[in-house]
Design an enzyme around this catalytic site. Structure first.
Site, mmCIF file in Angstrom:
data_model
loop_
_atom_site.group_PDB
_atom_site.id
_atom_site.type_symbol
_atom_site.label_atom_id
_atom_site.label_comp_id
_atom_site.label_asym_id
_atom_site.label_seq_id
_atom_site.Cartn_x
_atom_site.Cartn_y
_atom_site.Cartn_z
ATOM 1 N N GLU A 77 0.816 -1.218 0.000
ATOM 2 C CA GLU A 77 0.000 0.000 0.000
ATOM 3 C C GLU A 77 0.850 1.268 0.000
ATOM 4 O O GLU A 77 0.352 2.363 0.267
ATOM 5 C CB GLU A 77 -0.898 0.017 1.249
ATOM 6 C CG GLU A 77 -1.800 -1.182 1.401
ATOM 7 C CD GLU A 77 -3.029 -1.108 0.531
ATOM 8 O OE1 GLU A 77 -3.049 -0.262 -0.387
ATOM 9 O OE2 GLU A 77 -3.955 -1.888 0.775
ATOM 10 N N HIS A 98 -7.767 -2.206 9.665
ATOM 11 C CA HIS A 98 -9.141 -2.658 9.427
ATOM 12 C C HIS A 98 -9.892 -2.837 10.747
ATOM 13 O O HIS A 98 -10.373 -3.934 11.047
ATOM 14 C CB HIS A 98 -9.137 -3.985 8.654
ATOM 15 C CG HIS A 98 -8.304 -3.977 7.427
ATOM 16 N ND1 HIS A 98 -7.612 -5.080 6.982
ATOM 17 C CD2 HIS A 98 -8.031 -2.983 6.533
ATOM 18 C CE1 HIS A 98 -6.951 -4.783 5.872
ATOM 19 N NE2 HIS A 98 -7.184 -3.517 5.584
ATOM 20 N N HIS A 159 -12.790 -1.620 2.630
ATOM 21 C CA HIS A 159 -11.359 -1.826 2.828
ATOM 22 C C HIS A 159 -10.920 -1.587 4.274
ATOM 23 O O HIS A 159 -10.352 -2.478 4.896
ATOM 24 C CB HIS A 159 -10.573 -0.920 1.884
ATOM 25 C CG HIS A 159 -9.121 -1.262 1.798
ATOM 26 N ND1 HIS A 159 -8.290 -0.739 0.843
ATOM 27 C CD2 HIS A 159 -8.321 -2.060 2.562
ATOM 28 C CE1 HIS A 159 -7.062 -1.222 1.001
ATOM 29 N NE2 HIS A 159 -7.055 -2.007 2.055
#
Length: 257
Positions: A77, A98, A159
């Site tokens: 990422e 998350h 996400h």
């Protein structure tokens, strides 16, 4: 950032452990980074649980994503992190995770935009929902661009959550704030009513931002003057100047840590 490399590595390792212990990440999920200088970023590696990282696992890259130091590959990422640093020179750390309740809101397509908790109103305003983009590509960040200057926390559709700050712990604490807010909002929804602060109450809180050095301008959605919050509570229990001052002092104390 005025902090030594090894100290920064230790902070990232500590935040990784906290994220894992709180259940904000599972398996090898999540990523954390810190700005070293104008052209170097310290970032967590891919393929390693955030709860079990060691300082030597971290990777140094330049602003183009090229590895400068470290034996492992940087997080997939990293493009999102790099773009944050380019768009916000005042930001020195980025966290992505998350956390279940906040990610639940992101999956449900519901932003955390109501004016509910005074601490959130002061520090974050509200947490917008960003449309879905493929992880590990520029797609995931493109929708963030138009909001990055006014927000320090984002729900990424389907996400997770992205938070940014002046240092590693600042970015991480915002992640905690978002998840705590999401959990409280979820419980209030289950109970059948989310009482929101009025415009006047919100304005008093927003007036405190300048002395905290908070430069983002994100607001939130206040209730009407006849909101259920005002109807259900005695006037003596409503937000007053003394309560706002106590809340503001506590927020300032946390910011200065």
């Amino acid at each position: 950032m005025g902090q030594g490399l090894f100290s920064l590595k230790q902070d990232i390792v500590e935040v990784g452990k906290r994220m894992y212990a709180h259940g904000y990440v599972a398996s090898n999920d999540g990523n954390i980074s810190a700005r070293l200088d104008d052209n170097k970023i310290l970032v967590t590696p891919t393929g390693i649980s955030k709860g079990f990282m060691k300082p030597e696992d971290l990777v140094i890259i330049n602003m183009e994503g090229k590895i400068l130091s470290g034996a492992k590959k940087p997080s997939s990422e990293i493009l999102m992190h790099l773009q944050v640093y380019k768009d916000r020179p005042d930001v020195n750390s980025v966290c992505h995770a998350h956390p279940p309740y906040a990610t639940g809101f992101a999956v449900a397509g519901i932003p955390l935009d109501k004016c509910v908790l005074p601490e959130v109103v002061i520090t974050l305003g509200f947490i917008p929902l960003i449309e879905y983009g493929t992880p590990g590509t520029k797609e995931i960040y493109q929708p963030v661009t138009k909001l990055i200057k006014d927000h320090d926390a984002f729900l990424l559709a389907n996400h997770g959550v992205l938070t940014i700050g002046k240092d590693i712990f600042s970015a991480y604490y915002k992640m905690e704030t978002v998840e705590h807010f999401a959990q409280i909002a979820f419980i209030a929804n289950q109970l059948g009513n989310v009482g929101t602060l009025s415009k006047e109450q919100v304005q008093k809180l927003k007036d405190q931002r300048e002395k905290f050095g908070i430069k983002t301008t994100a607001g939130c959605v206040p209730g009407k003057n006849d909101s259920t919050l005002n109807k259900n509570l005695p006037q003596s229990n409503l937000m007053n100047d003394d309560l706002i001052k106590r809340i503001s002092d506590e927020v300032l104390k946390q910011i200065r840590k």
